[in-house]
Write an enzyme that holds these catalytic residues in place. Structure first.
Site, PDB file in Angstrom:
ATOM      1  CD  GLU A  89      -1.672  -1.258   3.286  1.00 17.73           C
ATOM      2  OE1 GLU A  89      -1.600  -0.375   4.025  1.00 17.73           O
ATOM      3  OE2 GLU A  89      -2.141  -2.451   3.549  1.00 17.73           O
ATOM      4  CE  LYS A 120       5.781   5.336   6.640  1.00 17.65           C
ATOM      5  NZ  LYS A 120       5.831   6.518   7.288  1.00 17.65           N
ATOM      6  CG  ASP A 124       4.530  12.483   4.918  1.00 23.59           C
ATOM      7  OD1 ASP A 124       4.433  11.779   6.097  1.00 23.59           O
ATOM      8  OD2 ASP A 124       5.233  13.017   4.338  1.00 23.59           O
ATOM      9  CE1 TYR A 180      -1.964   2.485   9.098  1.00 20.49           C
ATOM     10  CE2 TYR A 180      -2.572   4.231   7.832  1.00 20.49           C
ATOM     11  CZ  TYR A 180      -1.989   3.888   8.880  1.00 20.49           C
ATOM     12  OH  TYR A 180      -1.525   4.845   9.787  1.00 20.49           O
ATOM     13  CE  LYS A 211      10.233   6.714   5.047  1.00 17.06           C
ATOM     14  NZ  LYS A 211      10.705   7.778   5.720  1.00 17.06           N
ATOM     15  CB  CYS A 269      17.442  47.568  -7.143  1.00 18.89           C
ATOM     16  SG  CYS A 269      16.633  46.804  -8.422  1.00 18.89           S
ATOM     17  CB  CYS A 314      15.914  50.327 -11.122  1.00 20.03           C
ATOM     18  SG  CYS A 314      15.489  50.374  -9.765  1.00 20.03           S
ATOM     19  CB  CYS A 343      14.163  47.118  -5.533  1.00 17.21           C
ATOM     20  SG  CYS A 343      13.968  48.578  -6.761  1.00 17.21           S
ATOM     21  CB  CYS A 346      12.368  48.892 -10.285  1.00 12.27           C
ATOM     22  SG  CYS A 346      13.343  47.428 -10.650  1.00 12.27           S
TER      23      CYS A 346
HETATM   24  S1  IVH Z   1       0.992   0.127   8.871  1.00 12.47           S
HETATM   25  C1  IVH Z   1       2.850  -1.654  12.152  1.00 12.47           C
HETATM   26  N1  IVH Z   1       0.311   1.195   6.400  1.00 12.47           N
HETATM   27  O1  IVH Z   1       3.528   5.154   8.939  1.00 12.47           O
HETATM   28  C2  IVH Z   1       2.481  -1.086  11.120  1.00 12.47           C
HETATM   29  N2  IVH Z   1       1.578   2.448   8.292  1.00 12.47           N
HETATM   30  O2  IVH Z   1       6.119   4.598  10.196  1.00 12.47           O
HETATM   31  C3  IVH Z   1       1.945   0.232  11.612  1.00 12.47           C
HETATM   32  N3  IVH Z   1       1.628   4.838   7.738  1.00 12.47           N
HETATM   33  O3  IVH Z   1       2.586   5.137  12.297  1.00 12.47           O
HETATM   34  C4  IVH Z   1       1.390   0.998  10.379  1.00 12.47           C
HETATM   35  N4  IVH Z   1       0.493   4.814   5.681  1.00 12.47           N
HETATM   36  O4  IVH Z   1       1.230   6.618  10.584  1.00 12.47           O
HETATM   37  C5  IVH Z   1       0.785   1.396   7.786  1.00 12.47           C
HETATM   38  N5  IVH Z   1      -0.308   1.960   4.703  1.00 12.47           N
HETATM   39  C6  IVH Z   1       0.065   2.257   5.920  1.00 12.47           C
HETATM   40  C7  IVH Z   1       0.743   3.617   6.120  1.00 12.47           C
HETATM   41  C8  IVH Z   1       1.112   3.553   7.532  1.00 12.47           C
HETATM   42  C9  IVH Z   1       1.215   5.490   6.426  1.00 12.47           C
HETATM   43  C10 IVH Z   1       2.185   5.415   8.578  1.00 12.47           C
HETATM   44  C11 IVH Z   1       1.663   5.274  10.063  1.00 12.47           C
HETATM   45  C12 IVH Z   1       2.480   4.834  10.985  1.00 12.47           C
HETATM   46  C13 IVH Z   1       3.767   5.221  10.296  1.00 12.47           C
HETATM   47  C14 IVH Z   1       4.952   4.315  10.589  1.00 12.47           C
END
Ligand code: IVH
Length: 684
Positions: free
Chosen positions: A127, A129, A131, A240, A328, A422, A425, A440, A445
């Site tokens: 899935e 990740k 943010d 998730y 990552k 500036c 000018c 400026c 200008c």
């Molecule tokens: S699973 C033990 N799935 O990432 C597994 N986490 O660095 C726990 N996060 O605290 C999380 N997308 O806030 C999982 N698809 C995803 C995620 C996800 C973002 C975040 C979550 C977690 C952090 C861990």
């Protein structure tokens, strides 16, 4: 389980059966439409229709004091808290180990299989990740009971009233027969990138501190003691994960995700089930490829062992589970050297230091320039000409310098002070007390003039297609335009003499300029480039002033009375509209055929009390006692003052007016009769 309105009297017994049924039907229907709109992003009824149903429900709820716990009316209106209560998570909320390359993902798979002592290929889910901010939603008896933040993983904070305001969070689990007694569902609350940018623009205009990224914006919005603020931010959720569960069992992550989907929870944009690590890496690549088109920020992909029994066997090492890993995405960064720093002058005269770099490839794009923002930033990061620096390019935004690689210094690097003059000018450069920006001061200008014309023609402003930086520079250097007013004096023949124009392109530009004459007040105000007036403030002004002329000679006090307008903007707007030269320019534009409509004013009127923002003074005897009239004015949002001044909007004139009338006339303050006042309030 019922919640009751104000009185909190269990009146439900007295509610007629058909009304109960009607309320139940409305709640179900509205929740379904909410789901279509906020989770599936494919509504089946219009907003108006939704509002109509909502209002109908609200009326019935109030009349019969019968409110279901999953009623959409229960999402908003909770009073602010003094502090958040602490919540202990039944199962700790863990963090994730990182993999920084595909090899590390392969290594992870090997580790997992070694631990489980198996040669067989395992099933994994993959899935994005998200943010954002991790949240746990606890449902009891199918109803949202509590929402808490992750906190330190063991103990978080109760943010139920805020999470309720997020429309994609189900208040009730709608799944006949498959609702656990109790369940903890984990997910990420996040803000879309566009929403984050709009929020920051708004905050900048109001002089409020900016959020560093969408994650901070989402976290800041959830950790708000006043839920009405959370409600005003557009937050999303992606679920998730699972915590403690009673009265039901799930065999795998995939099964759980499918259950979430059926139960109308928002799930990640992509979830893939793959057997074997090769399939996993393909799924990671798919997410990596697509993630730049997601409206939200993702910095990786999460790989999880699918089978919950295997997850249990693998267990946890200190804070991270052995059964999951976060891959990552490589950061879009590169290392290069600053060849020189050049000061670039913007439309308001602000001078931005720009680093000229030795070209470097980052994420498939050659980067040769990077903004250094301002001199505070240069000082904070100690950036010097000749330095080796780490440059980051995220999405479409201009690359920026992350840090200096100090180890690479040779001693030959030179600091870059604010220039005294500036670069374009030659006028003086000043930096005012408390301001970050160096400016400026040269009014004419060329850099400012060109930038102002470019801004005037830009997308959210007058939207003149084909008038970008290059053409502005060309027209300017040929002396065809010295000011944006000159655009409306351009002739096709003028353009034909220029190197880049032929019959068709000249025609197109002239047509685009002609079309731009038909505009709205909000766009026009933004186009003028008044200091601190961005798109948001311009729209706010348009909502409060019907015509452009109503802004002429406006006082800062009048502007500040507009809700959400800060003093900085007010001073700048008033200064602009009190300058006779500026008024002359506006009048010239009108005489050149500019036609300004204002559709926003109508909207503003609906959002506002009838007299909001207006100051009245009364003179003479009115048909009703003065106190009563003053109360009427104040009650409708106006301000009743006792002496006439330049910031008075209307003098209400009765029988036998006093000296206030002369003063009003002398100051050009408008006068109205009592009947006219009533008309303004909509009561006449
Ligand atoms: S699973 C033990 N799935 O990432 C597994 N986490 O660095 C726990 N996060 O605290 C999380 N997308 O806030 C999982 N698809 C995803 C995620 C996800 C973002 C975040 C979550 C977690 C952090 C861990």
């Amino acid at each position: 389980m019922l919640m009751h309105g104000k009185g909190r009297v269990p009146l439900s017994e007295r509610v007629p059966k058909e009304i109960k049924k009607e309320i139940e039907r409305l709640v179900k229907e509205l929740n379904y439409h909410c789901y279509r709109y906020y989770v599936l992003d494919s509504p089946v009824i219009s907003d108006e229709e939704y509002d109509r149903l909502y209002r109908h429900l609200k009326e019935l709820e109030e009349r019969y004091n019968y409110v279901l716990p999953d009623s959409p009316t229960q999402r908003v209106g909770a009073p602010p808290l003094d502090r958040f209560e602490k919540v202990r998570h039944t199962e700790p909320m863990l963090s994730l180990d990182n993999a920084l390359s595909y090899e590390e993902v392969v290594e992870f798979d090997r580790r997992v299989r070694r631990f489980l002592d198996t040669e067989e290929e395992l099933e994994y889910t993959v899935e994005p990740k998200y943010d954002g901010l991790a949240i746990e939603l606890t449902y009891r008896g199918g109803l949202l009971y509590r929402a808490s933040t992750r906190g330190d993983g063991y103990e978080g904070e109760d943010v139920t009233q805020n999470i309720r305001t997020i429309r994609s969070v189900p208040l009730k689990i709608e799944l006949a027969g498959r609702v656990p007694e109790e369940i903890d569902i984990r997910g990420e609350v996040y803000m879309d990138i566009e929403e984050f940018e709009a929020l920051n623009r708004e905050r900048e205009e109001k002089g409020e501190p900016l959020f560093a990224n969408p994650r901070n914006a989402a976290a800041g919005s959830v950790r708000q003691l006043d839920p009405s603020i959370t409600a005003s931010r557009k937050l999303h959720l992606a679920c998730y994960g699972i915590g403690a569960v009673k009265g039901m069992e799930f065999g795998s992550q995939w099964e759980f995700i499918m259950w979430l989907k059926e139960a109308r929870f928002p799930i990640p944009a992509i979830v893939r089930l793959r057997k074997g690590v090769r399939g996993v890496i393909e799924a990671i690549k798919e997410i990596e490829e697509k993630h730049t088109t997601f409206p939200f920020e993702t910095d990786g992909a999460v790989v999880k062992v699918n089978d919950f029994e295997l997850q249990r066997r693998l267990g946890v090492k200190t804070r991270e589970p052995r059964w999951a890993i976060a891959y990552k995405f490589p950061a879009h960064q590169g290392t290069t050297r600053i060849k020189e720093i050049i000061p670039s002058v913007g439309r308001t005269g602000v001078i931005t230091p720009v680093a000229v770099l030795e070209p470097v490839r980052i994420g498939g794009v050659t980067v040769s320039r990077s903004t250094l923002h301002n001199w505070d930033e240069i000082k904070r990061k100690d950036i010097r000409v000749g330095d080796t620096v780490v440059v980051e390019r995220a999405g479409d935004v201009i690359p920026h310098v992350v840090m200096v690689v100090k180890e690479k210094r040779t001693g030959k690097e030179r600091p870059f002070p604010i220039p005294e003059r500036c670069p374009v000018c030659g006028a003086r450069v000043v930096r005012e007390e408390g301001e970050v920006a160096a400016r400026c001061v040269g009014l004419n200008c060329p850099a400012q003039v060109q930038e102002r014309i470019r801004h005037f023609a830009s997308r959210g402003a007058m939207d003149i297609e084909g008038l970008g930086e290059k053409n502005v520079e060309l027209l300017y250097s040929r002396g065809l335009i010295r000011h944006f007013v000159d655009l409306y004096r351009l002739k096709k023949e003028d353009l034909l003499e220029l190197p880049r124009f032929a019959e068709k392109s000249a025609r197109n530009l002239i047509d685009a300029i002609e079309r731009s004459k038909e505009t709205t007040l909000a766009r026009f105000l933004y186009a003028l480039g008044i200091l601190h007036v961005g798109e948001y403030a311009a729209r706010l002004l348009a909502k409060n002033f019907r015509r452009l002329e109503d802004l002429y000679n406006v006082s800062p006090e009048r502007i500040v009375r507009i809700k959400q307008m800060g003093e900085k903007i007010a001073r700048s707007v008033a200064a602009f509209f009190n300058d006779p030269e500026n008024i002359k320019t506006l009048e010239t534009l009108k005489s050149l055929g500019l036609r300004i409509t204002n559709p926003d004013y109508e909207k503003g009127r609906k959002e506002r009390l009838p007299l909001e923002g207006l100051t009245f003074v009364i003179t003479g005897t009115l048909p009703r006692p003065r106190k009563e009239v003053e109360e009427l004015i104040e009650g409708l949002g106006g301000h009743a003052a006792s002496t006439v001044s330049r910031s008075t909007d209307y003098l209400v004139v009765g029988e036998g007016p006093g000296s206030k009338l002369q003063k009003a006339r002398a100051l050009g303050v408008k006068t109205v009769t009592y009947d006219e006042l009533l008309e303004m309030t909509g009561r006449g």
